[in-house]
Design a protein around this motif. Structure first.
Motif, PDB file in Angstrom:
ATOM      1  N   ASP A  76       0.809  -1.220   0.000  1.00  0.00           N
ATOM      2  CA  ASP A  76       0.000   0.000   0.000  1.00  0.00           C
ATOM      3  C   ASP A  76       0.839   1.265   0.000  1.00  0.00           C
ATOM      4  O   ASP A  76       0.309   2.359   0.185  1.00  0.00           O
ATOM      5  CB  ASP A  76      -0.906  -0.006   1.234  1.00  0.00           C
ATOM      6  CG  ASP A  76      -1.888  -1.169   1.200  1.00  0.00           C
ATOM      7  OD1 ASP A  76      -2.360  -1.487   0.101  1.00  0.00           O
ATOM      8  OD2 ASP A  76      -2.153  -1.754   2.264  1.00  0.00           O
TER       9      ASP A  76
ATOM     10  N   GLN B 120       4.181   7.773  -0.267  1.00  0.00           N
ATOM     11  CA  GLN B 120       2.755   7.935  -0.029  1.00  0.00           C
ATOM     12  C   GLN B 120       2.134   6.578   0.277  1.00  0.00           C
ATOM     13  O   GLN B 120       2.567   5.549  -0.242  1.00  0.00           O
ATOM     14  CB  GLN B 120       2.073   8.589  -1.237  1.00  0.00           C
ATOM     15  CG  GLN B 120       2.307   7.889  -2.553  1.00  0.00           C
ATOM     16  CD  GLN B 120       1.943   8.749  -3.748  1.00  0.00           C
ATOM     17  OE1 GLN B 120       2.773   9.027  -4.598  1.00  0.00           O
ATOM     18  NE2 GLN B 120       0.712   9.162  -3.829  1.00  0.00           N
ATOM     19  N   GLY B 121       1.174   6.589   1.144  1.00  0.00           N
ATOM     20  CA  GLY B 121       0.507   5.344   1.530  1.00  0.00           C
ATOM     21  C   GLY B 121      -0.988   5.437   1.306  1.00  0.00           C
ATOM     22  O   GLY B 121      -1.578   6.507   1.441  1.00  0.00           O
ATOM     23  N   ARG B 122      -1.568   4.327   0.896  1.00  0.00           N
ATOM     24  CA  ARG B 122      -3.028   4.269   0.723  1.00  0.00           C
ATOM     25  C   ARG B 122      -3.500   3.048   1.509  1.00  0.00           C
ATOM     26  O   ARG B 122      -3.285   1.924   1.070  1.00  0.00           O
ATOM     27  CB  ARG B 122      -3.370   4.087  -0.755  1.00  0.00           C
ATOM     28  CG  ARG B 122      -3.151   5.312  -1.609  1.00  0.00           C
ATOM     29  CD  ARG B 122      -4.331   6.255  -1.505  1.00  0.00           C
ATOM     30  NE  ARG B 122      -5.577   5.542  -1.680  1.00  0.00           N
ATOM     31  CZ  ARG B 122      -6.045   5.105  -2.846  1.00  0.00           C
ATOM     32  NH1 ARG B 122      -5.380   5.330  -3.943  1.00  0.00           N
ATOM     33  NH2 ARG B 122      -7.181   4.444  -2.918  1.00  0.00           N
ATOM     34  N   PHE B 123      -4.075   3.265   2.638  1.00  0.00           N
ATOM     35  CA  PHE B 123      -4.429   2.128   3.491  1.00  0.00           C
ATOM     36  C   PHE B 123      -5.941   1.937   3.594  1.00  0.00           C
ATOM     37  O   PHE B 123      -6.441   0.851   3.369  1.00  0.00           O
ATOM     38  CB  PHE B 123      -3.805   2.316   4.877  1.00  0.00           C
ATOM     39  CG  PHE B 123      -2.304   2.289   4.813  1.00  0.00           C
ATOM     40  CD1 PHE B 123      -1.620   1.093   4.775  1.00  0.00           C
ATOM     41  CD2 PHE B 123      -1.567   3.466   4.738  1.00  0.00           C
ATOM     42  CE1 PHE B 123      -0.237   1.054   4.690  1.00  0.00           C
ATOM     43  CE2 PHE B 123      -0.184   3.444   4.661  1.00  0.00           C
ATOM     44  CZ  PHE B 123       0.471   2.229   4.630  1.00  0.00           C
ATOM     45  N   ASN B 124      -6.636   2.995   3.946  1.00  0.00           N
ATOM     46  CA  ASN B 124      -8.095   2.906   4.051  1.00  0.00           C
ATOM     47  C   ASN B 124      -8.647   4.323   3.994  1.00  0.00           C
ATOM     48  O   ASN B 124      -7.924   5.261   3.685  1.00  0.00           O
ATOM     49  CB  ASN B 124      -8.499   2.179   5.346  1.00  0.00           C
ATOM     50  CG  ASN B 124      -7.829   2.802   6.565  1.00  0.00           C
ATOM     51  OD1 ASN B 124      -7.810   4.016   6.701  1.00  0.00           O
ATOM     52  ND2 ASN B 124      -7.248   1.970   7.412  1.00  0.00           N
ATOM     53  N   ARG B 125      -9.878   4.463   4.337  1.00  0.00           N
ATOM     54  CA  ARG B 125     -10.516   5.775   4.251  1.00  0.00           C
ATOM     55  C   ARG B 125      -9.838   6.806   5.168  1.00  0.00           C
ATOM     56  O   ARG B 125      -9.863   8.006   4.891  1.00  0.00           O
ATOM     57  CB  ARG B 125     -11.991   5.612   4.641  1.00  0.00           C
ATOM     58  CG  ARG B 125     -12.881   6.773   4.303  1.00  0.00           C
ATOM     59  CD  ARG B 125     -14.304   6.489   4.707  1.00  0.00           C
ATOM     60  NE  ARG B 125     -15.000   5.611   3.775  1.00  0.00           N
ATOM     61  CZ  ARG B 125     -15.585   6.013   2.656  1.00  0.00           C
ATOM     62  NH1 ARG B 125     -15.517   7.288   2.313  1.00  0.00           N
ATOM     63  NH2 ARG B 125     -16.211   5.165   1.878  1.00  0.00           N
TER      64      ARG B 125
ATOM     65  N   PHE C  78       1.266  11.097   3.330  1.00  0.00           N
ATOM     66  CA  PHE C  78       2.154  11.546   2.256  1.00  0.00           C
ATOM     67  C   PHE C  78       3.318  12.280   2.916  1.00  0.00           C
ATOM     68  O   PHE C  78       3.124  13.141   3.766  1.00  0.00           O
ATOM     69  CB  PHE C  78       1.411  12.481   1.301  1.00  0.00           C
ATOM     70  CG  PHE C  78       2.226  12.867   0.097  1.00  0.00           C
ATOM     71  CD1 PHE C  78       2.024  12.239  -1.119  1.00  0.00           C
ATOM     72  CD2 PHE C  78       3.188  13.874   0.167  1.00  0.00           C
ATOM     73  CE1 PHE C  78       2.780  12.586  -2.240  1.00  0.00           C
ATOM     74  CE2 PHE C  78       3.946  14.220  -0.946  1.00  0.00           C
ATOM     75  CZ  PHE C  78       3.738  13.575  -2.150  1.00  0.00           C
TER      76      PHE C  78
ATOM     77  N   TYR D  69     -10.599  10.407   3.730  1.00  0.00           N
ATOM     78  CA  TYR D  69     -11.672  10.527   2.744  1.00  0.00           C
ATOM     79  C   TYR D  69     -13.010  10.529   3.475  1.00  0.00           C
ATOM     80  O   TYR D  69     -13.547   9.480   3.811  1.00  0.00           O
ATOM     81  CB  TYR D  69     -11.599   9.376   1.742  1.00  0.00           C
ATOM     82  CG  TYR D  69     -10.297   9.321   0.990  1.00  0.00           C
ATOM     83  CD1 TYR D  69      -9.859  10.423   0.250  1.00  0.00           C
ATOM     84  CD2 TYR D  69      -9.488   8.197   1.030  1.00  0.00           C
ATOM     85  CE1 TYR D  69      -8.648  10.396  -0.428  1.00  0.00           C
ATOM     86  CE2 TYR D  69      -8.273   8.157   0.342  1.00  0.00           C
ATOM     87  CZ  TYR D  69      -7.865   9.261  -0.376  1.00  0.00           C
ATOM     88  OH  TYR D  69      -6.667   9.234  -1.043  1.00  0.00           O
TER      89      TYR D  69
ATOM     90  N   ASP E 249     -16.695  10.249  -0.867  1.00  0.00           N
ATOM     91  CA  ASP E 249     -15.986   9.966  -2.104  1.00  0.00           C
ATOM     92  C   ASP E 249     -15.419  11.249  -2.725  1.00  0.00           C
ATOM     93  O   ASP E 249     -14.371  11.236  -3.360  1.00  0.00           O
ATOM     94  CB  ASP E 249     -16.936   9.272  -3.087  1.00  0.00           C
ATOM     95  CG  ASP E 249     -16.179   8.621  -4.216  1.00  0.00           C
ATOM     96  OD1 ASP E 249     -15.049   8.156  -3.961  1.00  0.00           O
ATOM     97  OD2 ASP E 249     -16.690   8.594  -5.339  1.00  0.00           O
TER      98      ASP E 249
END
Lengths: 144, 345
Positions: free
Chosen positions: B38, B69-74, B79, B114, B117
């Protein structure tokens, strides 16, 4: 001359067969990880995902779009038919978006790699040539 | 010098996250960074050559930037960006790799939540959304080696605080960013101009985007100036319009100073540039720019014009060569030849 006709016919058959297999990207299948909380995706939604305007699924899982490598027919077909942009302007767009903190699509080098990635990574969504449904993924649609 | 404590904390956090998540990685391609589960690690490097008409020629690496940068969950999408700026390579009349010292700066460190959406809450240090150039200022992404004064001189380039970003799905509606920096910055900004340390920064930006590259934006930013009663209000306009093979870019700002210090020459500041680009093909482009900038501290306005070319053999790599001529007050841009090689990695 008569002896030449069978060879000519054979050549025509080969050419025809060649044209039937030379366009593997006339149909692409949209596949998602088995956990994605949707049953189908239309091209407008797919565009939003690949243009990084939609980044999470309704259940909050991060969406991981998967692209083919730039030189592949599938990527070129997908870019033109779905995203409606040139490869170069898309590359430039994703470079800008990456700098702004977004994650551009992951790149995989074959249909098999895309299928394996989508099968193993929660939230992943990608496209492959529509000839056979890989095991362990959800078919979300088709692009003709 | 930046806040090393913040940089080390960010780097350690990123390394820890990377070690904890190594389930998949994609094949490396120049410009696409390295993605490990992620997390994504990427960056850019710019090497600049400056040959001013008056003064010493110089070759320097400015900048070497790394972002994770990380994308894990909402709720957890961090970053981090740190850069080493001004690495001296060669300077006329001096030994190689000598001269001024390179500086490490914490450029960005934030987390995105987030909320919906189309609605993101960003908390941390990020780039302020005034105009377009400031938000994409990396060498490989901007069209010229020299940066217009209008794109950084009148406002805070960064904010340390919360920002609310609305990205509507309907292109007819603008991407809207509201931000607020309640106190000072998380770390010192490298290019801060003397007597322009901003505090209590609040602003809004509206940006209409269509067909990938076209943008029209409006900006408003208010800020107090540190250690004074002075404050300012900035209004800005920017446009980036593509009429293939032509591209037009412009940014303009006007800043009102409230209770200006006695040293100020005027109670306002204004700048505008207009740049035209002509894409000869996918790789080669020509550009020309004119800028007018009336600074708050100088009687004379600063004017400059740039004529340049760029060669982009592939999207993440660009070579630039340009001639800048300036007249009136000199404000960090000197007449001369500028060249750069910029690479996204």
């Amino acid at each position: 001359m008569r002896g030449f006709v069978p060879y000519l016919l054979a050549a025509l058959i080969c050419l025809n067969a060649g044209s039937a297999t030379a366009a593997p990207t006339e149909r692409l299948m949209i596949i998602g990880n088995a956990n994605v909380p949707v049953q189908a995706i239309d091209t407008a939604e797919l565009t939003r995902i690949f243009m990084l305007k939609r980044t999470v699924w309704p259940d909050g899982t991060a969406i991981v779009p998967v692209n083919r490598e730039a030189r592949s027919e599938e990527r070129q077909y997908f870019s033109k038919q779905v995203l409606g942009r040139s490869m170069r302007s898309l590359a430039s767009y994703w470079n800008h978006m990456q700098f702004k903190g977004f994650m551009p699509p992951v790149v995989q080098e074959s249909d098999a790699a895309v299928a394996a990635f989508v099968r193993n990574v929660p939230g992943a969504v990608g496209y492959i040539v529509a000839d056979k449904v890989p095991e362990g993924v959800r078919v979300l649609g088709e692009i003709k | 010098m930046g806040s090393f404590r913040g940089q080390y904390f960010g780097a350690a956090a990123a390394a820890g996250l990377m070690l904890g998540h190594a389930a998949y990685a994609d094949d490396y391609k120049l410009g696409q960074g390295v993605r490990i589960d992620d997390l994504k690690v990427s960056g850019y490097m710019t090497v600049d050559a400056e040959v001013p008409d008056k003064g010493k020629s110089e070759l320097l690496a400015d900048d070497l930037s790394l972002y994770v940068q990380g994308r894990f969950n909402r709720f957890f999408n961090p970053f981090f960006e740190a850069e080493i700026a001004g690495i001296p390579l060669l300077k006329e009349g001096e030994d190689p790799l000598s001269g001024k010292t390179a500086t490490v700066v914490l450029e960005r460190l934030y987390n995105d939540i987030y909320l919906k959406d189309d609605l993101t809450l960003r908390i941390g240090k990020s780039l302020s959304t005034v105009g377009e150039w400031n938000g994409i200022h990396a060498g490989p992404l901007v069209p010229t080696a020299t940066r217009p004064l209008t794109t950084y001189r009148s406002f805070s380039e960064f904010i340390s605080g919360p920002a609310l970003i609305y990205r509507p799905s309907d292109e007819a509606l603008p991407v809207t960013t509201l931000y607020w920096q309640p106190a000072g910055t998380m770390s010192h900004d490298l290019d801060t101009i003397e007597n322009r340390n901003f505090r209590n920064i609040r602003g809004v930006n509206l940006s209409w985007n269509w067909d990938l590259e076209n943008t029209v934006g409006l900006s408003l930013q208010e800020a107090n100036i540190k250690d004074s009663d002075e404050s300012q209000t900035l209004a800005g306009f920017n446009a980036h319009l593509v009429f293939e093979p032509f591209v037009i870019r412009t940014e303009a700002t006007y800043t009102w100073l409230h209770s200006p210090r006695s040293m100020r020459v005027r109670d306002h500041e204004a700048g505008i540039f207009v740049q035209g680009e002509y894409n000869l093909n996918d790789r080669w482009a020509l550009s020309a720019r004119y800028e007018y900038f009336q600074d708050r501290d100088y009687v004379q306005a600063s004017k400059n014009a740039v004529f340049g070319m760029a060669y982009r053999p592939q999207p993440p790599v660009v070579w630039k060569l340009e001639y800048l001529t300036q007249w009136g007050q000199e404000l960090g841009l000197r007449s001369g030849v500028y060249a750069s090689l910029a690479v996204l990695f």
